[in-house]
Design an enzyme around this catalytic site. Structure first.
Site, PDB file in Angstrom:
ATOM      1  N   GLU A  41      62.388  30.134   2.981  1.00 23.54           N
ATOM      2  CA  GLU A  41      61.897  29.491   1.512  1.00 23.54           C
ATOM      3  C   GLU A  41      63.088  29.617   0.617  1.00 23.54           C
ATOM      4  OE1 GLU A  41      58.794  31.150  -1.855  1.00 23.54           O
ATOM      5  OE2 GLU A  41      58.651  31.890   0.242  1.00 23.54           O
ATOM      6  N   ASP A  45      64.498  26.570  -1.538  1.00 21.55           N
ATOM      7  CA  ASP A  45      64.237  26.196  -2.703  1.00 21.55           C
ATOM      8  C   ASP A  45      65.496  25.927  -3.308  1.00 21.55           C
ATOM      9  OD1 ASP A  45      62.751  27.088  -5.431  1.00 21.55           O
ATOM     10  OD2 ASP A  45      64.316  28.121  -5.631  1.00 21.55           O
ATOM     11  N   ASP A 114      55.496  27.031  -0.562  1.00 16.21           N
ATOM     12  CA  ASP A 114      56.309  27.962  -0.023  1.00 16.21           C
ATOM     13  C   ASP A 114      56.578  27.158   1.313  1.00 16.21           C
ATOM     14  OD1 ASP A 114      56.145  29.533  -2.528  1.00 16.21           O
ATOM     15  OD2 ASP A 114      55.201  30.982  -1.526  1.00 16.21           O
ATOM     16  N   GLU A 117      59.131  24.467   1.216  1.00 12.19           N
ATOM     17  CA  GLU A 117      60.564  24.860   0.956  1.00 12.19           C
ATOM     18  C   GLU A 117      61.071  25.616   2.257  1.00 12.19           C
ATOM     19  OE1 GLU A 117      60.493  25.754  -4.097  1.00 12.19           O
ATOM     20  OE2 GLU A 117      59.859  27.537  -2.452  1.00 12.19           O
TER      21      GLU A 117
END
Length: 226
Positions: A41, A45, A114, A117
């Protein structure tokens, strides 16, 4: 994992993993295993932010940094990612611990966002930056076509505050009414009271700030400004 659901997910993603363990890790919440998706994640991101920033830079050559930052924030915020997750029917593929399953974690926006990502991070490690960039731009094609600079890209709390100030009304108040979950994975529930509303509007998020933004967004919808 149900192979039918996994194959359906990969079709919707437009990508088939070569390293199946990366896909499993991307779908694994920390409540289910010590080999969870938080590192993926973190990576995803940053990749998402870069890809969207690069796309906006080239799409809007005359737009300043402030407007581009606001457009990027709109495109990468949690509820946008959760919408994409629902388009992928991602909730059915999540690997959650018993507590999260019981509390409906497969529907929680923060977990869905989440995981998107984490999938981005996993696909990057499984392939290369060109592949994940192509996929992200495909997932975001309609949203990139529809987005434009201007006041609508300000965050919901700012827009709500400016709307009320422009009409000489009191500013909204935000109250934390519930905090669920352990310290590393909390969900906040906020009540937002707006002048003229008979009842508070409610927002939830993985932090107090995100929950306040979600509540402000609901208030804007009630005011028919969203």
């Amino acid at each position: 994992m149900n192979p039918i659901l996994i194959n359906r997910l990969q079709r919707k993603l437009g990508y088939t993993f070569q390293q199946y363990e990366l896909l499993l890790q991307a779908l694994t919440h920390r409540s289910a295993s010590s080999k969870h998706n938080e590192r993926l994640e973190f990576l995803g991101d940053s990749i998402l932010s870069f890809v969207i920033a690069n796309a906006l830079y080239h799409r809007f050559p005359k737009v300043d940094e402030g407007d581009m930052s606001r457009m990027r924030a709109t495109l990468v915020r949690g509820n946008t990612l959760a919408e994409i997750a629902r388009e992928f029917e991602l909730g059915e593929c999540l690997r959650l611990g018993p507590g999260e399953l019981k509390s409906g974690g497969f529907r929680r926006e923060s977990i869905l966002a989440d995981t998107v990502e984490a999938l981005i991070g996993g696909i990057f490690l499984d392939s290369d930056i060109q592949t994940i960039e192509r996929l992200i731009l495909n997932w975001y094609q309609t949203r990139l076509d529809e987005i434009s600079p201007g006041d609508k890209q300000k965050d919901p709390k700012t827009r709500l505050q400016e709307f009320l100030q422009g009409r000489h009304l009191p500013l909204p108040t935000y109250l934390v009414v519930q905090v669920r979950g352990e310290a590393h994975d909390q969900e906040f529930t906020i009540h937002c009271q707006v002048s003229g509303f008979s009842e508070s509007v409610i927002g939830t998020g993985s932090s107090r700030r995100k929950a306040e933004q979600a509540a402000a967004e609901q208030a804007l919808k009630k005011l028919e400004l969203e």
